[in-house]
Design a protein around this motif. Structure first.
Motif, short mmCIF file in Angstrom:
data_model
loop_
_atom_site.label_atom_id
_atom_site.label_comp_id
_atom_site.label_asym_id
_atom_site.label_seq_id
_atom_site.Cartn_x
_atom_site.Cartn_y
_atom_site.Cartn_z
N TYR A 158 -0.87 7.10 -3.64
CA TYR A 158 -0.45 8.33 -3.96
C TYR A 158 -0.27 9.59 -3.21
N ILE A 159 -1.74 9.00 -2.31
CA ILE A 159 -2.02 10.57 -1.55
C ILE A 159 -0.64 10.16 -0.39
N ALA A 160 -0.55 11.78 0.31
CA ALA A 160 -0.14 12.51 1.43
C ALA A 160 0.29 11.70 2.48
N PRO A 161 0.51 11.73 3.63
CA PRO A 161 0.46 11.13 4.83
C PRO A 161 -0.41 12.53 5.94
N GLU A 162 -0.37 13.77 5.39
CA GLU A 162 -0.52 15.06 6.04
C GLU A 162 -2.23 14.59 5.58
N ILE A 163 -2.71 13.97 3.90
CA ILE A 163 -3.94 14.22 4.39
C ILE A 163 -4.49 13.36 4.73
N LEU A 164 -4.28 11.77 4.95
CA LEU A 164 -4.38 11.09 5.71
C LEU A 164 -4.90 11.23 7.18
N MET A 185 8.45 4.47 -11.43
CA MET A 185 9.13 4.31 -12.61
C MET A 185 11.01 3.23 -12.96
N PHE A 186 10.87 3.67 -12.03
CA PHE A 186 12.28 3.23 -10.98
C PHE A 186 12.39 1.90 -11.19
N CYS A 187 11.53 1.18 -10.70
CA CYS A 187 11.40 -0.15 -10.21
C CYS A 187 10.73 -1.15 -10.53
N GLY A 188 9.03 -0.05 -10.73
CA GLY A 188 8.39 -1.33 -11.64
C GLY A 188 6.93 -1.25 -10.61
N PHE A 189 6.80 -1.06 -9.43
CA PHE A 189 6.17 -1.69 -8.23
C PHE A 189 6.47 0.12 -6.99
N PRO A 190 4.80 -0.07 -6.49
CA PRO A 190 4.99 1.10 -6.07
C PRO A 190 5.63 1.06 -4.25
N PRO A 191 6.09 2.27 -3.80
CA PRO A 191 7.26 2.22 -2.38
C PRO A 191 6.07 1.71 -0.76
N PHE A 192 4.84 2.10 -1.67
CA PHE A 192 3.64 1.56 0.08
C PHE A 192 3.15 0.14 -0.68
N ASP A 193 2.98 -0.79 0.07
CA ASP A 193 2.92 -2.24 -0.72
C ASP A 193 0.74 -2.22 -0.44
N ASP A 194 0.65 -2.03 -2.08
CA ASP A 194 -0.76 -2.30 -2.22
C ASP A 194 -1.41 -3.40 -2.31
N ARG A 195 -0.43 -4.69 -1.71
CA ARG A 195 -1.46 -5.17 -1.95
C ARG A 195 -1.93 -5.64 -0.30
N LEU A 196 -1.42 -5.08 -0.04
CA LEU A 196 -2.21 -5.06 2.38
C LEU A 196 -3.56 -4.32 1.61
N THR A 197 -3.82 -4.43 2.59
CA THR A 197 -5.95 -3.63 2.95
C THR A 197 -4.78 -2.14 2.94
N THR A 198 -6.23 -1.47 2.56
CA THR A 198 -6.37 0.44 2.44
C THR A 198 -5.69 0.60 3.77
N GLU A 200 -3.71 -0.66 6.37
CA GLU A 200 -2.23 -1.43 6.80
C GLU A 200 -1.34 -0.16 5.46
N MET A 201 -1.64 0.18 3.93
CA MET A 201 -1.05 0.64 3.27
C MET A 201 -0.98 2.23 4.15
N PHE A 202 -2.34 2.81 3.94
CA PHE A 202 -2.36 3.66 4.53
C PHE A 202 -1.21 4.32 6.31
N LEU A 203 -1.16 3.12 6.69
CA LEU A 203 -0.08 2.80 7.99
C LEU A 203 1.28 2.92 7.88
N GLN A 204 1.61 2.18 7.07
CA GLN A 204 2.92 2.83 5.89
C GLN A 204 3.54 4.11 5.45
N ILE A 205 1.91 4.76 4.85
CA ILE A 205 2.31 6.42 4.15
C ILE A 205 2.62 7.05 5.42
N ILE A 206 1.61 6.60 6.45
CA ILE A 206 1.63 8.13 7.61
C ILE A 206 2.72 7.62 8.50
#
Length: 309
Positions: A158-164, A185-198, A200-206
């Protein structure tokens, strides 16, 4: 009731009035100055927040080895638990939850405070009052328009890109988190893939790269997609505020008391049942059913625990 980084939360009863309360116990043996400041911030923030969609702090005091925060007791569960049970939410249920979260955050931001760790685990659904309440202000911070924040806080999904990116940031980081919560809530899973390494997920968020995949998003209305897009903007200056979302998205304004409630929120006021009116009957029934199931499971566990050979 729960356990956090610095301590535990226990249920208790006020001897004076018999009212149930929640007491957060925090160990005084804190290692770093930053951790001490987080605790002080939590107390300072909660002392100045009085809103039906925010857990209220009644008092705080220090014991021999502990700090104690006496707070409002919420008879229910985390939104996270409901997500695990329901999967995705109906638009009506999503509206009931998100509108209340937005009202709480709007009030908080108007009073110069940022939560900085909004997530389903920190949103409590009160079964007795049918109200959603924002909780756990351990990462919260008082801010001013001229004083940007720079602490690295938040939860990975849930962390914002500017914090990262370790950039100075403001209260708009909360709006990014709300966007992630809404997406889930709309679909049942997060927008940024939490199955990736942390990493890799942070790169998606940024990069702000996310999709609305089929079939999960096929039947989600366009206005819900727009809500997500309004909040998950990499540039915080382009990110919608809570007030903007409440004004723009009419599907959040399900209650005839909406206009009255908006005025009260802006003035810092409150009414007895203002948040109750926001909840839809369908959501209320599902919550009550979930509450009964949890009580039945607890009674079954209790009987097994008390069984002796």
């Amino acid at each position: 009731m729960g356990e956090g980084v610095f301590g535990v939360v226990k249920s208790a009863k006020d001897k004076g009035n018999g009212k149930r309360v929640a007491i957060k116990e925090i160990q005084q043996q804190i290692d770093t100055q930053e951790q001490i400041e987080l605790i002080e911030n939590e107390i300072e923030v909660m002392q100045n927040l009085k809103h039906p969609n925010i857990v209220e702090l009644y008092e705080s005091f220090a014991g021999k080895d502990m700090f104690y925060l006496v707070m409002e007791f919420v008879d229910g569960c985390e939104l996270f638990e409901l997500i695990l049970e329901f999967g995705s939410f109906t638009i009506e249920d999503s509206s009931a939850v998100l509108s209340q979260v937005l009202h709480g955050v709007e009030y908080m931001h108007a009073h110069g405070m940022a939560h900085r760790d909004l997530k389903p685990e920190n949103l409590l659904v009160d079964f007795s009052q049918l109200i959603v309440k924002i909780a756990d202000f351990g990462s919260a911070k008082v801010f001013s328009p001229t004083d940007m924040m720079n602490n690295f806080v938040g939860s990975p999904t849930y962390i914002a890109p500017e914090i990262l990116l370790r950039k100075p940031y403001d209260q708009s980081v909360d709006m990014w988190s709300i966007g992630v919560i809404a997406y889930i809530m709309f679909c049942g899973f997060p927008p940024f893939d939490d199955r990736l390494t942390t990493e890799e997920m942070f790169l998606q968020i940024i990069s702000g790269k996310y999709e609305f995949p089929s079939p999960e998003w096929d039947l989600v209305p366009l206005h819900c997609v727009e809500f997500v897009k309004d909040t998950l903007r990499v540039n915080p200056k382009e990110r919608a505020t809570a007030t903007m979302l409440l004004e723009k998205h009419g599907w959040l304004r399900s209650s005839p008391q909406y206009g009255k409630k908006r005025r009260l929120n802006q003035q810092g006021g409150r009414t007895t049942n203002e948040a109750t009116a926001q909840l839809h009957q369908q959501f209320s029934q599902r919550l009550q059913q979930h509450h009964l199931q949890r009580k039945a499971t607890f009674q079954k566990f209790k009987s097994i625990r008390n069984f002796s050979l």
